[in-house]
Scaffold this active site. Structure first.
Site, mmCIF file in Angstrom:
data_model
loop_
_atom_site.group_PDB
_atom_site.id
_atom_site.type_symbol
_atom_site.label_atom_id
_atom_site.label_comp_id
_atom_site.label_asym_id
_atom_site.label_seq_id
_atom_site.Cartn_x
_atom_site.Cartn_y
_atom_site.Cartn_z
ATOM 1 N N HIS A 140 -2.501 4.957 -7.293
ATOM 2 C CA HIS A 140 -2.664 4.835 -5.836
ATOM 3 C C HIS A 140 -1.866 3.677 -5.234
ATOM 4 O O HIS A 140 -2.382 2.888 -4.424
ATOM 5 C CB HIS A 140 -4.146 4.663 -5.485
ATOM 6 C CG HIS A 140 -4.995 5.865 -5.765
ATOM 7 N ND1 HIS A 140 -4.529 7.155 -5.672
ATOM 8 C CD2 HIS A 140 -6.306 5.980 -6.135
ATOM 9 C CE1 HIS A 140 -5.501 8.009 -5.955
ATOM 10 N NE2 HIS A 140 -6.584 7.323 -6.259
ATOM 11 N N HIS A 214 -8.596 9.509 0.894
ATOM 12 C CA HIS A 214 -9.496 9.325 -0.248
ATOM 13 C C HIS A 214 -10.951 9.173 0.214
ATOM 14 O O HIS A 214 -11.666 8.266 -0.233
ATOM 15 C CB HIS A 214 -9.044 8.104 -1.049
ATOM 16 C CG HIS A 214 -9.412 8.145 -2.503
ATOM 17 N ND1 HIS A 214 -10.686 7.887 -2.946
ATOM 18 C CD2 HIS A 214 -8.682 8.413 -3.600
ATOM 19 C CE1 HIS A 214 -10.699 7.984 -4.277
ATOM 20 N NE2 HIS A 214 -9.495 8.306 -4.702
ATOM 21 N N GLU A 353 -8.355 15.215 -2.785
ATOM 22 C CA GLU A 353 -7.103 14.574 -2.378
ATOM 23 C C GLU A 353 -5.961 15.585 -2.430
ATOM 24 O O GLU A 353 -5.363 15.785 -3.478
ATOM 25 C CB GLU A 353 -6.807 13.402 -3.311
ATOM 26 C CG GLU A 353 -7.922 12.377 -3.379
ATOM 27 C CD GLU A 353 -7.918 11.617 -4.712
ATOM 28 O OE1 GLU A 353 -7.018 10.807 -4.934
ATOM 29 O OE2 GLU A 353 -8.822 11.861 -5.530
HETATM 30 C C1 GLA Z 1 -8.725 8.740 -7.893
HETATM 31 C C2 GLA Z 1 -8.583 8.948 -9.339
HETATM 32 C C3 GLA Z 1 -9.805 8.581 -10.064
HETATM 33 C C4 GLA Z 1 -10.271 7.205 -9.689
HETATM 34 C C5 GLA Z 1 -10.435 7.118 -8.201
HETATM 35 C C6 GLA Z 1 -10.796 5.732 -7.775
HETATM 36 O O1 GLA Z 1 -9.343 9.754 -7.272
HETATM 37 O O2 GLA Z 1 -8.197 10.270 -9.652
HETATM 38 O O3 GLA Z 1 -9.583 8.624 -11.442
HETATM 39 O O4 GLA Z 1 -9.357 6.260 -10.123
HETATM 40 O O5 GLA Z 1 -9.252 7.488 -7.568
HETATM 41 O O6 GLA Z 1 -11.900 5.246 -8.423
#
Ligand code: GLA
Length: 401
Positions: A140, A214, A353
């Protein structure tokens, strides 16, 4: 009466009457249903940096607050089947808590949503090294992703729809990425039940980009009282991208058929999430996988439908993106106290997402994440809410017992 008078008038008078009627009906229509945009401060970070927010609201009882920190959705109120509005997203009451947390609650994630293996990729023969923040991988956007920066609030406009636009300039080399990237995140709420998120980016050098939202949804609006695992989920995907133990895709596009990843028919999420026979469920501690969405095109299409039978709320997610990461909140471990001091635990929320596939820059078989100067990156995500009045008992669906 009006018709008779109208038919006895000349062409100019007719034109004036028609224009007047159109203006009056448009005035009353808008006055009744247009959505509203209001700016307000949202506190400060620990170092004193001010955070601002916009609240978009409509006459149906829907209301969303988006803040300049992370261009993140802080709250999202949606009516249930009885008409009472509740907050369907997890998060915090203060900006500083968002700043310190690592779960990306409600945030805009980028420059690259999801993981890049070892934080490395090659573009035009050059190896770029990114910051790593998840095992030895990049997640991210890295150590200081788009969720941790203050965006500029460029516009807050009431109307039909009401919109707020945020922008951020990520300079060349930030977190290791090439090119200065100009990014906008636009949120629009219409006078029905639809919130549209529109991400756009341009660059001055070839680069990679993958932006997404998110939000953690618990459609019951009662995290302490109702598990999101009881929701019915439908995902329009015949394949998904299996991962290794660090959640990096292997490159395979695997059929969902006969696996816990088959959500082509509405299925209760919790029924297969503990299926330890499937190594993929073990890797993700549940669901944390990218689904390869069926269909394609530049128009947003329905990717997923989530139905909470308790409240009656239904969320449909539409997108232009080729993939949908479905994460069932597996890293929520009861150590984070969110809004109203409620502890967040596994299964409390669902994250969807819409995005390019994880690790796309290192996977030649995946849709490309490359962005060239002169091109515009876009990802449109639509959250469309409605009410389904049936309760679980009235539904005959897979996974409902
Ligand atoms: C994303 C990832 C997860 C986790 C979240 C944050 O969705 O796919 O594995 O890292 O972010 O906790």
């Amino acid at each position: 009466m009006l018709t008779r008078e109208f038919s006895s008038t000349g062409p100019l008078q007719k034109y004036v009457v028609v224009v007047l009627l159109a203006l009056i009906s448009s005035f009353f229509g808008r006055a009744g249903i247009a959505a509203d945009a209001r700016r307000a401060p949202f506190g400060h970070l620990g170092d004193g940096t001010p955070v601002e927010a916009v609240e978009l609201s409509n006459s149906t009882g829907m209301k969303v607050r988006v803040m300049t920190l992370g261009a993140a959705i802080q709250s999202l109120f949606v009516p249930d089947r009885g008409g009472s509005s509740g907050d369907v997203v997890l998060g915090f009451d203060t900006a500083q808590e968002y700043f310190q947390d690592t779960h990306y609650f409600g945030a805009t994630v980028g420059r690259f949503a999801n993981r890049i293996s070892k934080g490395r990729f090659t573009l035009d023969g050059h190896v770029y090294v990114l910051t790593t923040n998840d095992h030895s991988n990049h997640l991210h956007g890295g150590k200081r992703g788009f969720d941790k920066v203050i965006w500029t609030l460029d516009l807050a406009r009431s109307g039909s729809p009401a919109c707020a636009q945020f922008s951020y300039v990520s300079i060349d080399g930030e977190e290791g990425y090439p090119g200065t990237l100009h990014v906008t995140a636009t949120y629009c709420l219409d006078d029905r039940e639809t919130l549209t998120l529109d991400y756009a980016a341009t660059t001055d050098r070839p680069t990679i980009v993958n932006l997404s939202g998110h939000s953690y949804f618990n459609l019951s609006a009662d995290v302490a009282g109702a598990s999101a695992m009881d929701d019915l989920l439908q995902v329009h995907a015949s394949r998904y991208t299996p991962v290794d133990a660090q959640l990096i895709p292997t490159g395979e596009l695997r059929s969902v058929s006969g696996t816990p990843f088959d959500f082509r028919q509405p299925t209760v999420i919790g029924t297969r999430i503990r299926d330890g026979r499937d190594p993929q469920i073990l890797h993700g501690r549940g669901y944390d996988h990218n689904f390869v969405l069926d269909g394609s095109g530049s128009m947003p299409r329905v990717a997923a439908r989530i139905h909470d039978p308790r409240s009656g709320r239904v969320l449909e997610i539409l997108t232009t993106a080729p993939g949908l990461q479905f994460y069932s909140g597996n890293f929520l471990d009861g150590t984070t106290a969110g809004k109203n001091n409620v502890l967040y635990r596994q299964g409390d929320a669902l994250v969807f997402e819409p995005q390019l596939f994880p690790d796309a820059p290192n996977q030649p078989g995946f849709p490309s994440a490359r962005l060239n100067p002169g091109s515009v990156y876009r990802n449109t995500i639509i959250y469309r809410f409605s009410i389904d009045r049936r309760r679980s008992a009235e539904m005959k669906m897979p996974g409902v017992h």
